[in-house]
Design a protein around this motif. Structure first.
Motif, PDB file in Angstrom:
ATOM      1  N   TRP A  24      39.012  37.588  37.499  1.00  0.00           N
ATOM      2  CA  TRP A  24      39.941  38.708  37.457  1.00  0.00           C
ATOM      3  C   TRP A  24      39.944  39.352  38.830  1.00  0.00           C
ATOM      4  O   TRP A  24      38.943  39.915  39.260  1.00  0.00           O
ATOM      5  CB  TRP A  24      39.509  39.728  36.396  1.00  0.00           C
ATOM      6  N   THR A  26      40.843  42.172  41.566  1.00  0.00           N
ATOM      7  CA  THR A  26      41.079  43.619  41.555  1.00  0.00           C
ATOM      8  C   THR A  26      41.882  44.033  42.784  1.00  0.00           C
ATOM      9  O   THR A  26      42.406  45.137  42.827  1.00  0.00           O
ATOM     10  CB  THR A  26      39.751  44.410  41.513  1.00  0.00           C
ATOM     11  N   GLU A  80      43.137  42.703  37.192  1.00  0.00           N
ATOM     12  CA  GLU A  80      42.726  43.850  36.390  1.00  0.00           C
ATOM     13  C   GLU A  80      42.972  45.128  37.182  1.00  0.00           C
ATOM     14  O   GLU A  80      42.481  45.280  38.295  1.00  0.00           O
ATOM     15  CB  GLU A  80      41.245  43.764  36.017  1.00  0.00           C
ATOM     16  N   LEU A  81      43.755  46.010  36.590  1.00  0.00           N
ATOM     17  CA  LEU A  81      44.048  47.315  37.168  1.00  0.00           C
ATOM     18  C   LEU A  81      43.439  48.351  36.223  1.00  0.00           C
ATOM     19  O   LEU A  81      44.044  48.725  35.226  1.00  0.00           O
ATOM     20  CB  LEU A  81      45.561  47.490  37.330  1.00  0.00           C
ATOM     21  N   ASP A  82      42.227  48.749  36.547  1.00  0.00           N
ATOM     22  CA  ASP A  82      41.414  49.546  35.629  1.00  0.00           C
ATOM     23  C   ASP A  82      41.486  51.030  35.972  1.00  0.00           C
ATOM     24  O   ASP A  82      41.531  51.409  37.145  1.00  0.00           O
ATOM     25  CB  ASP A  82      39.963  49.059  35.691  1.00  0.00           C
ATOM     26  N   GLN A  89      34.697  53.803  40.892  1.00  0.00           N
ATOM     27  CA  GLN A  89      35.579  52.897  41.633  1.00  0.00           C
ATOM     28  C   GLN A  89      35.724  53.429  43.054  1.00  0.00           C
ATOM     29  O   GLN A  89      35.628  54.635  43.295  1.00  0.00           O
ATOM     30  CB  GLN A  89      36.981  52.870  41.024  1.00  0.00           C
ATOM     31  N   ILE A  93      40.570  51.284  45.572  1.00  0.00           N
ATOM     32  CA  ILE A  93      41.001  50.701  44.295  1.00  0.00           C
ATOM     33  C   ILE A  93      41.736  51.742  43.455  1.00  0.00           C
ATOM     34  O   ILE A  93      42.768  51.441  42.841  1.00  0.00           O
ATOM     35  CB  ILE A  93      39.795  50.112  43.524  1.00  0.00           C
ATOM     36  N   ASN A  97      45.506  51.170  42.252  1.00  0.00           N
ATOM     37  CA  ASN A  97      45.817  51.122  40.822  1.00  0.00           C
ATOM     38  C   ASN A  97      46.802  52.212  40.422  1.00  0.00           C
ATOM     39  O   ASN A  97      47.708  51.976  39.620  1.00  0.00           O
ATOM     40  CB  ASN A  97      44.542  51.197  39.994  1.00  0.00           C
TER      41      ASN A  97
END
Length: 153
Positions: A24, A26, A80-82, A89, A93, A97
């Motif tokens: 995954w 990021t 994955e965009l968390d 984080q 990021i 995101n």
């Protein structure tokens, strides 16, 4: 009897390892590069990994299964965009995101968006294919929806 138990343990272990081997990304720019070199669309998974019940359920019932792992390796580049509440984080990021959430107009989690992209003037330029979220019925039902989206492109 001992051999049967060992065989079952080996088979189950193989499935667990296969599901864990998924990569995954990021970093969206890196994912776009992989997507363009493999000619596979992006699967953008917008999630609240540590607080969203439906996100956790989607992970458990679909995204961490051997069926999904096999399908994903053949069909998409995983991103994955968390948006966690408790998991730290980097600012980079978080900014990336949040920008992706605004760009795709994501209102709720989980949302999975399929897209292709090119880097133009240093910025990603996305072409949407379709989106989905949680689909009841396990991996087979979810994959049928995903295949329908990808075939419509």
């Amino acid at each position: 009897m001992k051999k049967a138990i060992l065989l079952i343990a080996f088979v189950l272990g193989t499935f667990a390892v296969q599901a864990q081997e998924l990569k995954w990304e990021t970093d969206v720019n890196k994912a776009i590069s992989v997507s363009n070199s493999t000619n596979k669309p992006l699967l953008l998974f917008f999630t609240g990994s540590d607080w969203c019940g439906w996100c956790i359920r989607l992970q458990k019932e679909v995204l961490k299964t051997p069926e999904f792992a096999k399908w994903a390796k053949d069909n998409v580049v995983l991103v994955e965009l968390d948006f966690p509440r408790r998991t730290p984080q980097s600012d980079e990021i978080k900014t990336q995101n949040n920008g992706m959430q605004q760009a795709f107009g994501i209102q709720g989690f989980p949302t999975i968006y399929f897209a292709t992209a090119k880097i133009k003037d240093g910025k990603p330029n996305f072409t949407g294919i379709g989106s989905t979220g949680y689909v009841s019925g396990g991996p087979a039902a979810w994959l049928a929806v995903a295949d329908g989206i990808l075939k419509a492109k």
